[in-house]
Each structure stands twice: as C-alpha cells, then as structure tokens.
Enzyme design. Structure first.
Site, PDB file in Angstrom:
ATOM      1  N   GLY B  76     -18.616   5.298 -15.646  1.00  0.00           N
ATOM      2  CA  GLY B  76     -18.008   6.153 -16.674  1.00  0.00           C
ATOM      3  C   GLY B  76     -16.829   5.529 -17.379  1.00  0.00           C
ATOM      4  N   THR B  77     -16.814   5.642 -18.723  1.00  0.00           N
ATOM      5  CA  THR B  77     -15.730   4.962 -19.426  1.00  0.00           C
ATOM      6  C   THR B  77     -15.853   5.145 -20.925  1.00  0.00           C
ATOM      7  OG1 THR B  77     -14.594   2.859 -19.535  1.00  0.00           O
ATOM      8  CG2 THR B  77     -16.922   2.789 -19.812  1.00  0.00           C
ATOM      9  N   THR B  78     -14.799   4.715 -21.683  1.00  0.00           N
ATOM     10  CA  THR B  78     -14.933   4.445 -23.112  1.00  0.00           C
ATOM     11  C   THR B  78     -14.222   3.134 -23.383  1.00  0.00           C
ATOM     12  OG1 THR B  78     -14.716   6.806 -23.548  1.00  0.00           O
ATOM     13  CG2 THR B  78     -14.562   5.342 -25.420  1.00  0.00           C
TER      14      THR B  78
END
Lengths: 238, 279
Positions: B76-78
């Site tokens: 999960g990330t941006t």
C-alpha cells in the site's frame, strides 16, 4: 506429543446446489503460537520484553517459553508467530553470527544483524518464515536501536515497536506515551530507564487483560553498555 | 535463478576453494560462474536444488499465495515522479500496512541507487527493498567496470529483467527509477508484471488515481520552476493520502538533478491537510 499444524476448512461447494457444507481438511505447514514482543530504545539502553505463554488454538502448551533470544552482548531478538519457524530462524542466525565472528574476528553490530536477517527472511520469499521479529540492542555509538521486521524481510529502524498477537493494542499506547502523538502542550522529556521499565510492565499487564494469547509471565532483557540483565514478572495466568 | 545465485555468492568466502582460486581464476561472470561446491555450506543454509519450490506442485496442494494463517506482508502506498527541465521531482508517502493494520508511518519509500539515481517503492515492501538493493549493487559493479555512471535505461532494464524471472510467482513491485544521465532526466516505470515504460510523469500505488488528478492539472505550470514542481508533488501526495486509506504518514519530496539527488522537504500530512483543505 505430536502437535498437528492447523487444518484449513474451505467454503461449502456451490456448484451442484448442495446445501450441506463439504469440509476439506488440508494440511497447513503453519500454525499460530501466539505471544507478544516489545522493544524500546533509549539514549543509552534498550529494552526487549516478551510474554512467556506458548499457545495453540484453545490450549496452552507452556507457561515458560520466552520469546527473547540473546544474540550477542549488545543485541537481543524477539520472535513471535509460529514457534517452529522461530526456533529454526534463531538457529540460523546464531550459526551466521559464528561464521561472521570466525571470518571477520569481530562481533556483528546490531545494524549488521538487522541487514543480515532481512536477507535471510527474503531468501524464503516464496515459503516464508512465519515469524514477526524485533531486534533490540545498542548501535556502534552506544545508543539504543530497535529494528522491526515483517515476515519476508522488510525492515526499519524505530524508537519503539510492539509485535505479535497484542501488537495492535500496545503500539497505539506506546505512540502516545513515548512518541507523544496526539498530545498537546506536553514537554518532550527523554525516556529514562526506570520510566521505560514501568511502562513495559504496565502495557503487558494491559495486554494480558485483553489478549488471550498473552499472559503467564513477562521476561524483560535490558541491554546497556555493561551487558544484558534479565527480569521476570508474573502476569495473569488465565 | 537470480535470488539463489546472489545468496550463494554471499556465502562464497566460506567455500573451501575460494582462497586458492582467487584472483587469477576469478570467473568472468561472477556470481553465475562461481563453482557450486555448496557441500561446504551447512545443509540448512543451502538452496534446495532446482528452481524455488512450493508453487509448482507442492504435495499438500498449496494455493497460489502460500502465506499461512494471518501472515501479512507490508503493502500500500502512493508515489509519484515527473520530469521537468531541471531534473526529476519525486514524492512519496510513508505508510506501510499489513492487512488493515498500519504497521508504520515512517517508512522510507525512496531508495538511492548510487549518487545520481533514486528508486521508489510501491507494492510489497520487502520485494522493493531487496530487489532495488540488488540493482544498486549491480549498478555499482557496472560503474566500476565501465568507468562511467550507469544510465537510467540500463538500471531499469536490469531490474525489469531480474524480476521477470519471477513473473507469476507472486512478487509485488511497482517502482519508478528516476535519474539524471548523459541523455538528461530519465524516468522509467518498472513492475513485477514485466512492464518497463519510459515516460514524463507517473503515479504508482493504491492512491495513484487520486494523485494523477492533482498532478495532471498542474504539470504545465510545474515546468516553470523547481519550487513549483515540488509544491505540486507535495500537494498530489497529500490529496491522495486524504482519499486513500492505505496512504498517509509524511510526504517526502526529493529531486534528482545533474549534480545528483537531494531531499527537498519532509512534512507530516496532518499539518499539510490543514493548509490544503481549509476551503
């Protein structure tokens, strides 16, 4: 006693409109043995603490199975998850520490052990060690260091970390008390050893109240430049 | 396979043949050509023979994801990066999740590869950290051999070819390689599916759609100055963190220019949201 690793059950078959659930018992090489580990890094000390309960399903296998393992005079590792993988992993780490000592004529530093553990865990990327690790110790400058891992080797240096079955309960409390998160107008005092010890005892007592896998006794390893001291405190045994 | 041969190479110095053959008979294609005398290495540390096991036809019939009860690895990330005339601007968040638990709010998702290149991290945290570290090592070896800094195209190709060997086995990697080489600013997106694309702007991760919305709007203006570019990158991550549950923590903005990479700023998203969402 042969302890069977957990059996998995699948969903009822929907294909032929059968109503009765069909159960397939599948062998799983993993099981969950519970336990909680906590590590706190201070200015010149590090505390690694774990409970000593070893459970499986609804049973308790042992009330005296601590999860902290001493690696060197400056480093302690806490391992929870599947006890079989914890034992094998610590054996491998100890073997690698000896090999390093024999070929380099020096003890591995805490940071080096952390980097090595990351590659050991990743070497089993496709059949992971089901172990949540936290390494606590002193770095080369004598400051406390805590390294937390996921089961496949991703790691990070922190000031404090909780791992294991009650980690989701302990970590927010530590964020608040040591990290001063969500607190306004409060002085950021550096953590002393006495306050850290008291905090560790308090959080484990709380964890034992609300997590079935945590309890029985608490073993604390205190790492300072004078070596590693151990303490044992009794917790709820129910 | 790359993974097995690297790990064998790490234990090379414990092989009985090592001191006698070094350096005159040093194999040209180390570590692939290294004599496989793993009998010296204890059984428990050796790779099993053949390709990595488990996923072909395990005796107990594993599913494709052999991660036992409750085994959760970090995802999960941006992350985003875009080219400007001054270089490449990179921005990342710092949240790592294991299932629905936030394991950390202070992960470093940008990994330096040498002094002139950065690699971002999205997907599995251990996968990104391990393979990028391997590529960084490979790039250093190449630099020493060729007496020239490695190009972004070459580094991205190295990474893409490494992970392609593991396609379908469950690696999760979505990374952007950003750097400045003799062709100017370079930006490549590489992922574990085997994609490798060059481009002017990318956003990667669970919050990428939200980041694209903000990014695309301001890209033309961002080319004006480095300051504007960094502000745009910061805002895009902050907005994505607002909408995506799996992104958050802090925004780290970095810049790669002709003189190398440097960290521009580091802000907690909670403070930024007061600034951006006051309307």
């Amino acid at each position: 006693m042969l302890s069977a690793a957990g059996c998995g059950l699948s969903r009822p078959e929907a294909g032929y409109g059968l109503e009765a659930p069909v159960q397939h018992h599948r062998f799983s090489p993993y099981t969950f043995n519970g336990g909680t580990v906590l590590a706190i890094a201070g200015e010149d000390f590090c505390i690694v603490a774990s409970d000593t309960r070893l459970s499986e399903g609804y049973s308790i296998h042992s009330r005296d199975s601590p999860k902290c393992y001493k690696l060197t005079e400056r480093t302690v590792i806490g391992c929870t998850g599947f006890h079989g993988d914890c034992l094998t992993l610590t054996k491998i780490i100890e073997a690698r520490l000896k090999m390093y000592k024999h070929s380099n004529n020096k003890t591995m530093t805490t940071g080096a052990i952390a980097a090595m553990l990351s590659t050991i865990l990743y070497s089993r990327r496709f059949f992971p060690y089901y172990v949540y690790n936290i390494i606590g110790g002193l770095d080369e400058e004598g400051k406390g260091a805590v390294y937390s891992f996921d089961p496949v080797g991703s790691y990070e240096r922190d000031n404090f970390k909780a791992g294991g079955s009650a980690s989701a309960m302990l970590q927010p409390l530590l964020d608040n008390q040591i990290g001063f998160k969500n607190m306004q107008n409060v002085e950021h005092v550096p953590l002393t050893l006495e306050k850290a010890l008291q905090l560790v005892k308090d959080v484990f007592i709380s964890a034992a109240e609300r997590d079935v896998y945590t309890g029985d006794a608490l073993k604390i390893c205190i790492v300072t430049k004078d070596g590693i001291k151990e303490q044992t405190i009794q917790l709820r045994k129910d | 396979m790359a993974l097995a041969s690297v790990l064998r190479a790490e234990l090379a110095e414990f092989s009985p043949n090592f001191p006698k053959n070094f350096p005159k008979n040093f194999p040209k294609n180390f570590p692939e050509d290294f004599p496989d005398d793993s009998e010296g290495i204890p059984e428990i540390l050796r790779d099993p023979p053949g390709p990595p096991r488990v996923l072909a036809a395990p005796p107990w019939g594993f599913e494709a994801e052999p991660e036992g009860p409750g085994l959760q690895i970090l995802h999960g990330t941006t992350t985003l990066a875009f080219k400007t005339p001054h270089g490449v601007t990179v921005a990342v968040d710092s949240r790592a999740t294991a299932g629905s638990y936030i394991a950390s709010q202070s992960v470093r998702k940008v990994l330096p590869i040498g002094g002139r290149m950065l690699g971002t991290m999205a997907g599995g945290a251990a996968d990104c950290a391990f393979w990028q570290r391997l590529v960084a090592r490979q790039c250093r070896v190449q630099e020493l051999r060729n007496k020239e800094p490695v190009s972004v195209a070459a580094a991205s190709k190295l990474l893409a070819n490494l992970v392609y060997q593991y396609k379908g086995l469950g690696l999760s990697l979505g990374t952007m390689l950003c750097g400045w080489d003799k062709r100017g600013p370079g930006l490549y997106y590489v992922d574990s599916e085997g994609q490798r694309v060059a481009g002017a702007a990318f956003a990667v991760g669970s919050g990428s759609s939200y980041a694209y919305g903000v990014l695309d709007r301001g890209l033309a203006a961002a080319a004006r100055s480095e300051e504007a570019a960094c502000e745009l990158a910061r805002r895009a991550i902050a907005q994505a963190a607002h909408r995506d549950a799996y992104s958050g923590g802090c925004v780290r903005v970095m810049h790669v220019g002709p003189e190398g990479w440097r960290e521009v700023s580091h802000h907690d998203i909670a403070e930024l949201q007061d600034k951006y969402l006051e309307a």
